[in-house]
Scaffold this active site. Structure first.
Site, PDB file in Angstrom:
ATOM      1  N   ARG A 286      43.125  45.190  44.562  1.00 12.24           N
ATOM      2  CA  ARG A 286      41.831  44.486  44.486  1.00 12.24           C
ATOM      3  C   ARG A 286      40.823  45.069  45.477  1.00 12.24           C
ATOM      4  NH1 ARG A 286      42.309  42.475  39.573  1.00 12.24           N
ATOM      5  NH2 ARG A 286      44.023  40.979  39.389  1.00 12.24           N
ATOM      6  N   LYS A 321      40.292  38.012  42.899  1.00 13.89           N
ATOM      7  CA  LYS A 321      40.952  37.340  41.790  1.00 13.89           C
ATOM      8  C   LYS A 321      42.362  36.906  42.181  1.00 13.89           C
ATOM      9  CE  LYS A 321      42.292  37.996  36.950  1.00 13.89           C
ATOM     10  NZ  LYS A 321      42.338  38.946  35.819  1.00 13.89           N
TER      11      LYS A 321
END
Length: 335
Positions: A286, A321
């Site tokens: 990420r 996320k």
């Protein structure tokens, strides 16, 4: 009976003097060495050491072995035939002495093992090639464990650092250049990254398309795993500038780094791969995907390890996320 065995044996049988001359030889030995008869062999070979053996001082090693144990079970040598061709032979020999213990002569048998030697060398070559391939695919310690037929290879590491790098706008570039040129370009870039990983003692995990994954602290634990990854990341930003698109524009990469516990192991029975799992890996990914071109984004976990050794710029809080809000930093340089 002895004469019949001597004449009809498929193995070569001989007697030689200590100074290297044949006393007797059977038809099989003459045939092995390429002579028409034992008589021709005995008359032509007056110095076994230089006329038969290819390796210098091989006869001397043969005699030393006999002196040590009084016999040789399987003495392998490369020898010359009459026509100059080379073959491999295996000798079984022993010393013959009189009642006073004085050496009279050497007696033994000879077998042509050329085909067997070639097959053994071919098998060894294939084994070496397989081993080399295995060690290219897997980390050395893991490859060794796999060779020992360890059924399940999985390890937990309490501290490791994971880096993901991705080429910016590479998808658009894929449509603009031929496939072979694209693969060549990726190979050149990733080969440079591979050299950096080797330089800093890091473990390349895999490439996925135009993404590159490397880790520190696995499969062998090390205290400076974060520092090594940080240094590689800074060098990756420098090295990528050496590559340009057709219109002269330099390439850009996004880099994401995270530190923490991971699980590592080998999966699959075909196209096996050494891989990593866990939140540490997911968050590192990420950091890259939500990063900025030509920047190295790191988590607060990595920042805390490197703080005081490297220069950082605080980015602030971003939404990750599956993890919610996370504070991140840009790694700028080494202090």
């Amino acid at each position: 009976m002895y004469r019949s065995i001597f004449e009809n044996a498929t193995e070569g049988i001989y007697q030689t003097t200590p100074n290297g001359k044949f006393i007797s030889a059977n038809p099989a030995l003459a045939n092995i060495l390429g002579y028409d008869s034992p008589e021709e062999l005995i008359n032509n070979i007056t110095d076994i050491s230089n006329q038969i053996y290819v390796e210098t001082k091989r006869r001397e090693k043969f005699i030393n072995a006999l002196k040590k144990d009084n016999n040789t079970a399987r003495f392998i040598s490369l020898v010359r035939r009459k026509n100059g061709n080379l073959i491999w032979i295996a000798e079984k020999a022993h010393s013959v002495k009189n009642s006073q213990g004085e050496l009279l002569y050497y007696e033994g048998t000879v077998e042509d093992v050329t085909n067997r030697k070639i097959a053994e060398e071919a098998l060894q070559y294939q084994q070496e090639q397989t081993e080399r391939l295995l060690f290219n695919i897997l980390p050395g310690p893991i490859a060794v464990r796999l060779q020992m037929q360890e059924s399940t290879i999985a390890d937990s590491f309490s501290e490791a650092t994971v880096l993901f790098a991705d080429l910016v706008n590479f998808t658009e570039l894929c449509t603009a250049i031929p496939p072979t040129e694209l693969v060549k370009l990726l190979n050149e870039i990733f080969s440079v990254f591979d050299q950096l990983a080797e330089q800093y003692g890091l473990e390349k995990i895999k490439t996925i398309g135009d993404a590159y994954m490397v880790a520190g602290g696995i499969p062998i634990e090390r205290e400076d795993h974060a520092e090594a990854i940080a240094q590689m990341a800074l060098d990756m930003l420098k090295e990528i500038k050496r590559f340009h698109t057709k219109d002269g524009q330099p390439f850009s990469i996004r880099i994401g780094i995270n530190s923490g516990p991971v699980v590592a192991g080998v999966i699959g029975i075909k196209k096996i791969i050494y891989d990593l799992w866990g939140d540490t890996v997911n968050i590192a990914s990420r950091m890259e995907s939500q990063g900025i071109a030509d920047k190295i984004q790191v988590t607060e976990f990595t920042y805390n390890i490197l703080c005081g050794k490297y220069l950082f710029q605080e980015r602030g809080t971003i939404s990750v996320k599956g993890k919610g809000e996370m504070k991140t930093y840009f790694l700028m340089d080494k202090l």
